[in-house]
Enzyme design. Structure first.
Site, PDB file in Angstrom:
ATOM      1  N   LYS A   1       0.849  -1.189   0.000  1.00  0.00           N
ATOM      2  CA  LYS A   1       0.000   0.000   0.000  1.00  0.00           C
ATOM      3  C   LYS A   1       0.887   1.242   0.000  1.00  0.00           C
ATOM      4  O   LYS A   1       1.958   1.235   0.624  1.00  0.00           O
ATOM      5  CB  LYS A   1      -0.888  -0.037   1.252  1.00  0.00           C
ATOM      6  CG  LYS A   1      -1.970   1.028   1.330  1.00  0.00           C
ATOM      7  CD  LYS A   1      -2.797   0.834   2.601  1.00  0.00           C
ATOM      8  CE  LYS A   1      -3.938   1.831   2.737  1.00  0.00           C
ATOM      9  NZ  LYS A   1      -4.767   1.565   3.932  1.00  0.00           N
TER      10      LYS A   1
ATOM     11  N   SER B   1      -9.762  -1.231   7.319  1.00  0.00           N
ATOM     12  CA  SER B   1      -9.250  -0.936   5.976  1.00  0.00           C
ATOM     13  C   SER B   1      -8.614  -2.107   5.234  1.00  0.00           C
ATOM     14  O   SER B   1      -8.280  -1.981   4.057  1.00  0.00           O
ATOM     15  CB  SER B   1      -8.240   0.213   6.038  1.00  0.00           C
ATOM     16  OG  SER B   1      -8.919   1.438   6.136  1.00  0.00           O
TER      17      SER B   1
ATOM     18  N   SER C   1      -9.705   1.339   3.274  1.00  0.00           N
ATOM     19  CA  SER C   1      -8.899   2.200   2.416  1.00  0.00           C
ATOM     20  C   SER C   1      -7.846   1.453   1.594  1.00  0.00           C
ATOM     21  O   SER C   1      -7.289   2.030   0.678  1.00  0.00           O
ATOM     22  CB  SER C   1      -8.194   3.241   3.285  1.00  0.00           C
ATOM     23  OG  SER C   1      -7.269   2.599   4.164  1.00  0.00           O
TER      24      SER C   1
END
Lengths: 489, 478
Positions: free
Chosen positions: B81, B180, B156
């Site tokens: 990420k 997330s 997310s």
């Protein structure tokens, strides 16, 4: 100033907040070195630059230093204290917050006694709290022509302790005395070099005044930007005078923050925009609670360096010197260390303290030199004093030798042998010279023997002249007297 | 392109490399070409790291050639990420404000992956600063769920979930603050782990809410998921909140005959839960029961408050954590002669609206006069919630709930309704607040084919039980 206060019927109530930079090798939350004067931004890493993702990791040494201070001033150590974030925006604060301690600091309470001029008793200044925090960077504002402020992050993360007093200080002079004492303690503990010029110590002062006898506190102002002990004293005097004037002319004191302008010797209020901070403190989630175990605390206790009063008392006992000497010698840790190093190689405590207090300190003051690393080492002083004690040179010649040591950095031994200054303590040699001088002064000898005893001094002068001043005066006196007594029989 | 590359698990790749069925460079090529085609369609990546990836792949091949150890993750392509720092590659957090920021250091996660032989092929898209539940809050545009129909992948960590679900990489890392990883795993039909707080070092993870942030992982099977965790977990001196704990070789311990006590908290099955999704969860409970596990109804009385306190604590910490993005040191700067104006312009233009909303909320709840009513009270309730879990874990080994109240929704569907969006985290936030581990595992689908995720939570540092039950469930479904 104190006088004008008494006349005006007001008394001052002063509290000081001092930030002391701890002299650890590395920063409080990362491994970067702590050093003054390194090239800008050369002592930085992701942690102290606050790069995304970097996290603080507490340097245990900084905790130990804080503990030393708390123990030394007899404060209470909080065994579980909490770091907190103090949030504000400024270019030299790279994370947008300072890691500090807020409602649960590592140290609370304690006291520092300061001398009262002309009195034997001391005044106790109580301390409110001692907490650990990180320093911010330095903004280098444009000198001229340049449009930019530059930022040096080297100082970011340098460990600090903040030491806050209760409002127990009553005059600028007391504030000054407190700072001197605080500096002395910090230095003796070996936790801060306490050089205000280098920013190792920074002080903010809170001040209010009230009619004498009233216990209610007046509105206070805070003075910042105090860059020397003298500045603290002057700024407080200035602000007291200012507050008295305001009150006497029927005005009221508004709580505000002032900046001391050392150049013009005035304190000016800060713009209200600059001081309206809401720091939004909250516990720092990147650090666990700071836990001090009893074991750790005991370890620090056991290795706590000797404080000035205790060291002075020991000097009196161990080196057999007067209290006055011991107090002078423990004014700074360097001086005390110097004296003790001399005493490692010399046996007469009083002779050493005399020499250091009169000869050495005079030179140091004249040269504005620093005792630490001074080119005349304690070993060299000890050597010189040993020559005097053993009778190899006289005290008078020792002073000449010392002068040359200061000028040339040569040792006493080198100077004495190269200049042939060794004192004549050889009995037979001195007897020869006496015989010669008496033989050459037959008339005077007759006068002496007939009762003119004051001629003794004349003989001594002649003998010293004959030996180039090197004859041991004690021996000369003794042998000459024997000889003359002999002749008188 | 290696045939069937996108179906290969990490374990398959490790075996294939050892058997010399293919080379690490070939694997790397396959992953990167898929990232460039499929990945671009899905908008799953912000940066691809070709050069470093190929250099590492060549090194793995050299080691294989010389019969040297290639490490437990040797040659496996991995995505990170874009809030996890990786040296010399941009780390944007999907924010305009981190324009051109290139970290000069590796996160501990990246360091451990590389030293285990993993090959990082790129940085994945995400909600800006990990704030969002749909991956629509990215400066680099929304990520698309590979199951199709213009659905969000969840957020997310939407890019990482999407990349794993699409078969671009077998393992990807995301981050969790309030669901997330688990929610996108559920939306994309894959496995997602949020470890215990302190399980994986946060060093190098750009902070959102420090007291809840954890790096988590995605995989298409439980063995890969447990392997990913095994490689990066454990104490790190650079993260004071990381914990030293026993972490056995999870992938070797998955097969277990243990019969678990599973708690079903009644508060998680009330209004708001999609009926069809709820039905899938009910079926799963029955399957567990049939397999001999004990199902117990339990209560977590303070869990209905979780989302409220989560959005106080998270925004408070975020307002402080994001203060460093001020235009002074790196990233975007909108010039102005006045310092305050420079701050204003830079932060106004640099942050997206969701981030700004949270900074403002966070600043508010920490302000003088409001701290006690909001932040302090929220922390007290958080303690009560932790105690709820402690009490429950005296009775049961784990807690079973849906991962999300609904399956994936359409792009744009909730973007104008922040409150509805915040409620996506209603089942996941409690684990972050309590610091306990949780997984989301695939659990059937609703009638139109959108996947449903099942969440299992265990006591702190008992990831092993979660891996074991998940492994068992996968078998039961077969």
């Amino acid at each position: 100033m104190a006088d004008s206060l008494t006349i005006s019927g007001y008394e001052a109530v002063i509290g000081l907040e001092v930030h002391a930079q701890l002299s650890t090798e590395s920063k409080i939350f990362c491994g970067c070195r702590v050093e003054f004067g390194a090239p800008p931004n050369s002592l930085t890493c992701p942690v102290c630059l606050g790069l995304p993702g970097a996290l603080p990791a507490l340097n245990k040494k900084t905790v130990e230093y804080a503990l030393r201070m708390i123990l030394a001033i007899d404060g209470t150590v909080r065994l579980r204290s909490v770091f907190a974030r103090k949030n504000y925006f400024y270019p030299d604060l790279p994370k947008g917050y300072q890691i500090s301690q807020f409602d649960l600091p590592i140290g609370e309470g304690g006291e520092i006694a300061i001398p009262i001029p002309g009195e034997k008793r001391k005044k106790v200044i109580r301390l409110r709290r001692i907490h650990l925090e990180e320093d911010a960077g330095k903004s280098l504002h444009p000198e001229s022509g340049e449009k930019f402020t530059r930022v040096d992050f080297n100082r970011c993360g340098v460990p600090l302790i903040e030491i806050v007093t209760e409002p127990d200080i009553c005059s600028p002079q007391e504030a000054y005395a407190y700072l001197i004492k605080l500096k002395q303690i910090l230095q003796f503990l070996g936790i801060c070099t306490a050089d205000m010029e280098k920013g190792h110590l920074r002080c903010d002062a809170n001040i209010s005044i009230r009619p004498i006898g009233l216990s209610k506190m007046g509105a206070k102002t805070e003075i910042k930007n105090l860059n020397s002990f003298k500045a603290v004293e002057k700024a407080l005097a200035f602000e007291i005078e200012h507050q008295v004037q305001v009150l006497q002319s029927g005005g009221i004191i508004k709580q505000c923050t002032m900046l001391w302008d050392d150049k013009h010797q005035v304190a000016e209020p800060m713009r209200s925009k600059e001081e309206s901070h809401d720091y939004r403190y909250f516990p720092e989630p990147d650090l666990v609670n700071l836990v001090v175990t009893e074991e750790w605390l005991n370890q620090v206790k056991a290795t706590l360096p000797e404080l000035p009063e205790i060291r002075a008392a020991r000097f009196v006992r161990q080196y057999n010197i007067p209290e006055y000497d011991a107090n002078v010698l423990t004014e700074s840790r360097e001086l005390a260390d110097y004296y003790e190093k001399v005493m490692q190689n010399f046996g007469d405590g009083k002779a050493a303290s005399n020499w250091i207090m009169t000869q050495l300190l005079k030179v140091i003051n004249e040269e504005k030199a620093e005792l630490e690393n001074y080119h005349i080492s304690p070993v060299m002083i000890a050597e010189l004093l040993n020559f005097v004690q053993s009778g190899k040179i006289s005290g008078k010649i020792a002073k000449d030798v010392f002068e040359e040591m200061v000028a040339t950095s040569k040792t006493a031994g080198e100077i004495i042998s190269s200049r042939g200054l060794t004192q004549i303590s050889d009995d037979s040699l001195i007897r020869e010279v006496i015989a010669k001088v008496l033989a050459e002064n037959e008339n005077n000898l007759k006068k002496y023997l007939s009762g003119k005893k004051q001629i003794f001094g004349h003989f001594v002068g002649q003998i010293m002249k004959e030996t180039g001043g090197k004859a041991n005066p004690g021996l000369v006196n003794k042998i000459l007297q024997e000889k003359l007594d002999e002749l008188a029989r | 392109m290696i045939a069937e590359y996108s179906k290969l698990s990490a374990m398959d790749i490790i075996k294939g490399l050892r058997d010399k069925s293919f080379s690490a460079v070939e694997i790397c090529e396959s992953a990167l070409s898929l990232a460039e085609s499929k990945g671009r369609e899905l908008n799953a990546f912000i940066t691809l790291t070709h050069d470093k990836a190929f250099a590492q792949a060549r090194e793995i091949d050299r080691k294989i050639h010389h019969n040297e150890d290639i490490g437990p993750l040797g040659g496996v392509p991995i995505a990170l990420k874009d809030n996890i720092c990786y040296t010399d590659c941009p780390t944007t957090c999907a924010s305009h404000i981190l324009d051109k920021f290139i970290p000069p250091y590796d996160s501990t996660c990246a360091t451990r992956l590389i030293s285990a032989g993993g090959i990082i092929i790129g940085k994945t898209n995400m909600d800006e600063f990990a704030m969002g539940s749909s991956n629509e809050n990215s400066y680099y545009g929304p990520v698309i769920n590979p199951i199709g129909n213009n659905l969000v992948p969840g957020g997310s960590s939407g890019g990482s979930a999407s990349a794993v679900a699409a078969g671009i990489v077998p393992i990807a890392f995301g981050s969790e603050t309030g669901g997330s990883v688990r929610q996108p795993a559920a939306f994309c039909g894959i496995y997602g782990l949020k470890p215990s707080y302190g399980g994986i070092s946060r060093y190098g993870l750009a902070a959102f809410a420090s007291s809840m942030d954890q790096i988590g992982s995605f995989a298409r099977n439980i063995k890969d998921l447990s392997l990913a965790y095994r490689i990066v977990c454990g104490r790190d001196e650079n993260d004071s909140t990381s914990v030293a704990f026993a972490h056995p070789d999870y992938p070797d311990l998955l097969e277990s005959e243990r019969k678990f006590q599973i708690g079903i908290p009644r508060e998680f099955f009330l209004e708001g839960l999609d009926k069809e999704a709820g039905k899938q969860i009910d079926n799963a409970i029955k399957l567990f029961q049939k397999d001999g596990h004990t199902i117990k109804e339990i209560s977590l009385p303070n869990s209905p408050l979780a989302i409220a306190i989560y959005y106080i604590i998270a925004v408070a910490e975020a307002s402080s954590n994001l203060a460093r993005y001020d235009g002074v040191k790196y990233g975007l700067r909108i010039k102005d002669d006045d310092l305050i104006n420079m701050y204003d312009k830079t932060r106004n233009l640099g942050f997206g609206s969701e981030v700004k909303r949270r900074i403002i909320l966070g600043t508010y709840v920490l302000s003088a006069g409001y701290y006690d009513a909001y932040y302090f009270k929220a922390q007290q309730v958080r303690e009560l919630l932790k105690r709820d879990f402690e009490t429950v874990f005296k009775d049961v080994d784990m807690v079973l709930t849906p991962t999300s109240p609904t399956a994936a929704f359409k792009i744009g569907e909730r973007i104008d309704d922040p409150l509805a969006m915040y409620l996506s985290d209603i089942y996941t936030a409690p684990a972050n607040l309590a610091g306990i581990p949780a997984v989301s595992i695939p659990c059937g689908a609703v009638s139109d084919g959108r996947p449903v995720g099942l969440q299992l939570m265990a006591k702190a540092f008992d990831e092993l039980s979660l891996f074991q039950i998940a492994s068992r469930f996968a078998k039961l479904g077969e």
